[in-house]
Scaffold this motif. Sequence first.
Motif, PDB file in Angstrom:
ATOM      1  N   LEU A   1       0.702  -1.371  -0.028  1.00  0.00           N
ATOM      2  CA  LEU A   1       0.203   0.075   0.588  1.00  0.00           C
ATOM      3  C   LEU A   1       0.989   1.398  -0.061  1.00  0.00           C
ATOM      4  O   LEU A   1       0.585   2.683   0.052  1.00  0.00           O
ATOM      5  CB  LEU A   1      -0.710  -0.253   1.399  1.00  0.00           C
ATOM      6  CG  LEU A   1      -1.693  -1.226   1.550  1.00  0.00           C
ATOM      7  CD1 LEU A   1      -2.858  -1.066   2.520  1.00  0.00           C
ATOM      8  CD2 LEU A   1      -2.992  -1.205   0.288  1.00  0.00           C
ATOM      9  N   ILE A   2       2.463   1.103   0.014  1.00  0.00           N
ATOM     10  CA  ILE A   2       2.747   2.368   0.212  1.00  0.00           C
ATOM     11  C   ILE A   2       3.778   2.719  -0.701  1.00  0.00           C
ATOM     12  O   ILE A   2       3.939   1.737  -1.902  1.00  0.00           O
ATOM     13  CB  ILE A   2       3.930   1.926   1.349  1.00  0.00           C
ATOM     14  CG1 ILE A   2       3.849   2.329   2.692  1.00  0.00           C
ATOM     15  CG2 ILE A   2       5.009   3.323   0.849  1.00  0.00           C
ATOM     16  CD1 ILE A   2       5.126   1.176   3.350  1.00  0.00           C
ATOM     17  N   PRO A   3       3.004   3.503  -1.656  1.00  0.00           N
ATOM     18  CA  PRO A   3       3.822   4.088  -2.499  1.00  0.00           C
ATOM     19  C   PRO A   3       5.024   4.590  -2.915  1.00  0.00           C
ATOM     20  O   PRO A   3       6.008   4.768  -1.794  1.00  0.00           O
ATOM     21  CB  PRO A   3       3.138   5.600  -3.570  1.00  0.00           C
ATOM     22  CG  PRO A   3       2.494   6.058  -1.993  1.00  0.00           C
ATOM     23  CD  PRO A   3       2.444   4.888  -0.965  1.00  0.00           C
ATOM     24  N   GLY A   4       5.866   4.327  -3.726  1.00  0.00           N
ATOM     25  CA  GLY A   4       7.041   3.906  -4.336  1.00  0.00           C
ATOM     26  C   GLY A   4       8.050   5.657  -4.063  1.00  0.00           C
ATOM     27  O   GLY A   4       9.409   5.580  -3.591  1.00  0.00           O
ATOM     28  N   THR A   5       6.697   6.689  -4.462  1.00  0.00           N
ATOM     29  CA  THR A   5       7.305   7.927  -4.786  1.00  0.00           C
ATOM     30  C   THR A   5       7.807   8.138  -3.151  1.00  0.00           C
ATOM     31  O   THR A   5       8.382   9.008  -2.633  1.00  0.00           O
ATOM     32  CB  THR A   5       6.747   9.033  -4.916  1.00  0.00           C
ATOM     33  OG1 THR A   5       4.953   8.216  -4.865  1.00  0.00           O
ATOM     34  CG2 THR A   5       6.423   8.888  -7.044  1.00  0.00           C
ATOM     35  N   ALA A   6       6.914   8.073  -2.191  1.00  0.00           N
ATOM     36  CA  ALA A   6       7.167   7.933  -0.559  1.00  0.00           C
ATOM     37  C   ALA A   6       8.031   7.645  -0.441  1.00  0.00           C
ATOM     38  O   ALA A   6       8.915   8.073   1.014  1.00  0.00           O
ATOM     39  CB  ALA A   6       5.626   7.783  -0.367  1.00  0.00           C
ATOM     40  N   LEU A   7       8.591   6.371  -0.971  1.00  0.00           N
ATOM     41  CA  LEU A   7      10.339   6.324  -0.409  1.00  0.00           C
ATOM     42  C   LEU A   7      11.725   6.561  -1.028  1.00  0.00           C
ATOM     43  O   LEU A   7      12.511   6.350  -0.287  1.00  0.00           O
ATOM     44  CB  LEU A   7       9.777   4.260   0.240  1.00  0.00           C
ATOM     45  CG  LEU A   7       8.712   3.577   0.152  1.00  0.00           C
ATOM     46  CD1 LEU A   7       9.319   2.523  -0.488  1.00  0.00           C
ATOM     47  CD2 LEU A   7       9.283   4.157   1.509  1.00  0.00           C
ATOM     48  N   ALA A   8      11.365   7.569  -1.926  1.00  0.00           N
ATOM     49  CA  ALA A   8      12.459   7.630  -2.959  1.00  0.00           C
ATOM     50  C   ALA A   8      13.027   8.708  -2.019  1.00  0.00           C
ATOM     51  O   ALA A   8      14.703   8.433  -2.350  1.00  0.00           O
ATOM     52  CB  ALA A   8      11.681   8.572  -4.217  1.00  0.00           C
ATOM     53  N   LEU A   9      13.110   9.437  -0.913  1.00  0.00           N
ATOM     54  CA  LEU A   9      13.486  10.572  -0.180  1.00  0.00           C
ATOM     55  C   LEU A   9      14.448   9.541   0.438  1.00  0.00           C
ATOM     56  O   LEU A   9      15.822  10.530   0.641  1.00  0.00           O
ATOM     57  CB  LEU A   9      13.197  11.874  -0.247  1.00  0.00           C
ATOM     58  CG  LEU A   9      14.011  12.980   0.346  1.00  0.00           C
ATOM     59  CD1 LEU A   9      15.037  13.528  -0.478  1.00  0.00           C
ATOM     60  CD2 LEU A   9      12.729  14.149   1.075  1.00  0.00           C
ATOM     61  N   PRO A  10      13.417   8.867   1.596  1.00  0.00           N
ATOM     62  CA  PRO A  10      14.306   8.345   2.600  1.00  0.00           C
ATOM     63  C   PRO A  10      15.579   7.559   1.603  1.00  0.00           C
ATOM     64  O   PRO A  10      16.385   7.280   2.021  1.00  0.00           O
ATOM     65  CB  PRO A  10      13.368   7.490   2.906  1.00  0.00           C
ATOM     66  CG  PRO A  10      12.138   8.751   3.144  1.00  0.00           C
ATOM     67  CD  PRO A  10      12.212   9.345   1.597  1.00  0.00           C
ATOM     68  N   LEU A  11      15.141   6.883   0.807  1.00  0.00           N
ATOM     69  CA  LEU A  11      15.866   5.750  -0.474  1.00  0.00           C
ATOM     70  C   LEU A  11      17.687   6.530  -1.073  1.00  0.00           C
ATOM     71  O   LEU A  11      18.784   6.505  -0.373  1.00  0.00           O
ATOM     72  CB  LEU A  11      15.727   5.616  -0.942  1.00  0.00           C
ATOM     73  CG  LEU A  11      14.590   4.776  -1.139  1.00  0.00           C
ATOM     74  CD1 LEU A  11      13.578   3.900  -2.164  1.00  0.00           C
ATOM     75  CD2 LEU A  11      15.477   2.522   0.078  1.00  0.00           C
ATOM     76  N   TYR A  12      17.162   7.655  -0.816  1.00  0.00           N
ATOM     77  CA  TYR A  12      18.517   8.776  -1.964  1.00  0.00           C
ATOM     78  C   TYR A  12      19.699   9.227  -0.025  1.00  0.00           C
ATOM     79  O   TYR A  12      20.428   9.262  -0.111  1.00  0.00           O
ATOM     80  CB  TYR A  12      17.919  10.160  -2.162  1.00  0.00           C
ATOM     81  CG  TYR A  12      19.063  11.008  -2.441  1.00  0.00           C
ATOM     82  CD1 TYR A  12      19.592  10.753  -3.542  1.00  0.00           C
ATOM     83  CD2 TYR A  12      19.066  12.113  -1.749  1.00  0.00           C
ATOM     84  CE1 TYR A  12      20.767  11.816  -3.473  1.00  0.00           C
ATOM     85  CE2 TYR A  12      20.372  13.247  -2.050  1.00  0.00           C
ATOM     86  CZ  TYR A  12      21.618  12.608  -3.367  1.00  0.00           C
ATOM     87  OH  TYR A  12      22.331  13.913  -3.262  1.00  0.00           O
ATOM     88  N   LEU A  13      18.925   9.610   0.791  1.00  0.00           N
ATOM     89  CA  LEU A  13      19.462   9.859   2.032  1.00  0.00           C
ATOM     90  C   LEU A  13      19.849   8.917   2.509  1.00  0.00           C
ATOM     91  O   LEU A  13      21.620   8.774   2.912  1.00  0.00           O
ATOM     92  CB  LEU A  13      18.593  10.486   2.403  1.00  0.00           C
ATOM     93  CG  LEU A  13      17.759  11.613   2.975  1.00  0.00           C
ATOM     94  CD1 LEU A  13      16.903  11.844   4.225  1.00  0.00           C
ATOM     95  CD2 LEU A  13      18.448  13.288   2.433  1.00  0.00           C
ATOM     96  N   LEU A  14      19.610   8.110   2.432  1.00  0.00           N
ATOM     97  CA  LEU A  14      19.740   6.529   2.980  1.00  0.00           C
ATOM     98  C   LEU A  14      21.897   5.898   1.635  1.00  0.00           C
ATOM     99  O   LEU A  14      22.449   5.821   2.433  1.00  0.00           O
ATOM    100  CB  LEU A  14      19.078   5.364   3.211  1.00  0.00           C
ATOM    101  CG  LEU A  14      20.279   3.849   3.306  1.00  0.00           C
ATOM    102  CD1 LEU A  14      20.795   4.036   4.760  1.00  0.00           C
ATOM    103  CD2 LEU A  14      18.870   3.374   3.875  1.00  0.00           C
ATOM    104  N   PHE A  15      21.122   5.957   1.038  1.00  0.00           N
ATOM    105  CA  PHE A  15      22.237   5.746   0.195  1.00  0.00           C
ATOM    106  C   PHE A  15      24.051   7.009   0.003  1.00  0.00           C
ATOM    107  O   PHE A  15      24.209   6.450  -0.535  1.00  0.00           O
ATOM    108  CB  PHE A  15      21.697   5.368  -1.483  1.00  0.00           C
ATOM    109  CG  PHE A  15      20.752   4.580  -1.552  1.00  0.00           C
ATOM    110  CD1 PHE A  15      21.610   2.917  -2.675  1.00  0.00           C
ATOM    111  CD2 PHE A  15      19.765   4.002  -1.421  1.00  0.00           C
ATOM    112  CE1 PHE A  15      21.327   1.798  -2.659  1.00  0.00           C
ATOM    113  CE2 PHE A  15      18.951   3.006  -1.509  1.00  0.00           C
ATOM    114  CZ  PHE A  15      20.122   1.798  -1.961  1.00  0.00           C
TER     115      PHE A  15
END
Length: 280
Positions: free
Chosen positions: A118-132
């Motif tokens: 149910l979580i859209p991928g766009t909502a995770l893009a910024l946290p993933l960028y900070l992590l990477f």
Amino acid sequence: MRQTPLPYRIVTASLLTVAAVYFLVPVYWLTVSATKSTGDLFGTFGFWFADPRPLTRLGEVLSHDGGIYVRWFGNSLLYAGAGAVAATLLSAAAGYALAKFPFPGREGIFNVVLAGVLIPGTALALPLYLLFSELGLANTYWAVLVPSVVSPFGVYLCRIYAAAAVPDSLLEAARIDGAGEGRIFRVLVLRMMTPALVTVFLFQFVHIWNNFFLPLVMLSDSDLYPIQLGLTGWQGYADRQPELYQYTVGGAFLSVLPLMVLMGVLQRYWRTGLTEGSVK
């Protein structure tokens, strides 16, 4: 066998025709436009050919800027192909384990997987960028590949399918014969789950191929771009270089060909994968 009344058949055929026209007209326009020059693209009727030279026009797309489109195409194949294969295998292992191995917290883990759907991928893009960025992997191939190997929908589908299509008696017989869990998974389970795995692969391949926002956030080097991000860049410069309009249209036409081929080749597995696990 009772025949469906004629009015219902007419309504059904009419609705299917409208849906087919709705989806096929843009593809037809794209095919026609890919054969035109930049001048003809704006100066002629959009739904008919004008001095069609498909090989010349597409050749210009492939050779522009040192063949950068070919590199983008290869990047998309890498992201979608490797990501879809890895996601399919990971989903198969996770789904099989959740379906056939009772352990504490199994249902809780499965509920978390369902929440991930149910979580859209766009909502995770910024946290993933900070992590990477913290890991030093931003603006690399891994920044797009690693998030692509996770498919909550694939895990869900594989669990449902494994629970319905992989008999416990067969697993017990294999264990009695001395087969290890790894061999059982590779030799028996993967073969029995083939329709579901092809379905997961197809869905994930199309999702990664069409993904735009994650590469936009993760990548700054144009040599790492997938097709969608590269074509958007061309379109942004088209006001200063009008020929980029035609290159963008031609590139979009080439980008849909792998999806059409893949859908045609895997269609029968896709239909089977959607239905077998739900009715067995």
